[in-house]
Scaffold this active site. Structure first.
Site: not given
Ligand SMILES: C[S@@+](CC[C@H](N)C(=O)[O-])C[C@H]1O[C@@H](n2cnc3c(N)ncnc32)[C@H](O)[C@@H]1O
Length: 199
Positions: A93, A115, A155
């Protein structure tokens, strides 16, 4: 020939596959970069919510051109094999005290790109408020750990307080705006907040 936005979206998936990217989201960053020049070779970049790794790989290949550092963090591991040599990966996280400490040890950053998105529940109120929370955390990171003149991409799900965040960003950056890239799916309610040239 593409006849609808969904057809176009499908062509992005095929193109990502052909070009070796694990997700079609790469073309959102491509458009954001083309319009705003967020990252330049030699930069130190923090990529929040980086898995499976399309933004990270695109940043390595096309933006840094192999010269610089990308600190990539996600709850899940990157699906890049091999992981590019410019990348330092953290799994966890991004906003937990332990991971946050590790991330900021690589700063300050020339650019922060996020993102990050919550697991969606289908309940738009819940999803937008979780997205807003993530976006606020990224903006807080940028306030403290983005260099002067640095750039930011976040995002956020529309309806998730983006106007309030945009107002905050207008105070922090010379220019701040929203951008919804063409590669966003037609039925997606995501958009991106862009901050340019931190004061
Ligand atoms: C739409 S995906 C990202 C895609 C990436 N930009 C790519 O091009 O491959 C969104 C990501 O945000 C991550 N995410 C959500 N909350 C998070 C957090 N608290 N810490 C780290 N990652 C997080 C999810 O695990 C997910 O993999």
């Amino acid at each position: 020939m593409a006849t609808s936005r969904r057809d176009t979206a499908d062509s992005y998936t095929q193109r990502a596959h052909r070009e070796g990217y694990p997700a079609r989201s790469v073309y959102k960053l491509e458009e954001i970069q083309l319009q705003n020049r967020i990252v330049k070779p030699g930069d130190t970049v923090l990529d929040v919510g980086a898995a499976p790794g399309s933004w990270t790989l695109f940043t390595h290949r096309e933006l840094l051109k192999g010269n610089g550092t990308i600190v990539a963090v996600d709850l899940n591991p990157l699906r890049l094999n091999p992981v590019p040599p410019t990348v330092v990966e953290y799994t966890g996280d991004a906003f937990s005290p332990e991971i946050r400490e590790k991330l900021i040890s690589h700063g300050p950053f020339d650019a922060i790109i996020s993102d990050a998105a919550p697991m969606t529940t289908g309940n738009r109120t819940v999803d937008t408020s979780r997205s807003e929370w993530l976006a606020e955390q990224v903006l807080f990171l940028a306030t403290e750990h983005l260099k002067v003149h640095g750039n930011l991409v976040i995002k956020i799900f529309q309806g998730g307080g983006q106007q309030e965040l945009l107002l905050q960003m207008r105070k922090l950056f010379s220019k701040a705006k929203t951008l919804k890239p063409k590669a966003c799916r037609n039925d997606s309610f995501e958009t991106y907040l862009i901050g340019l040239d931190k004061k």
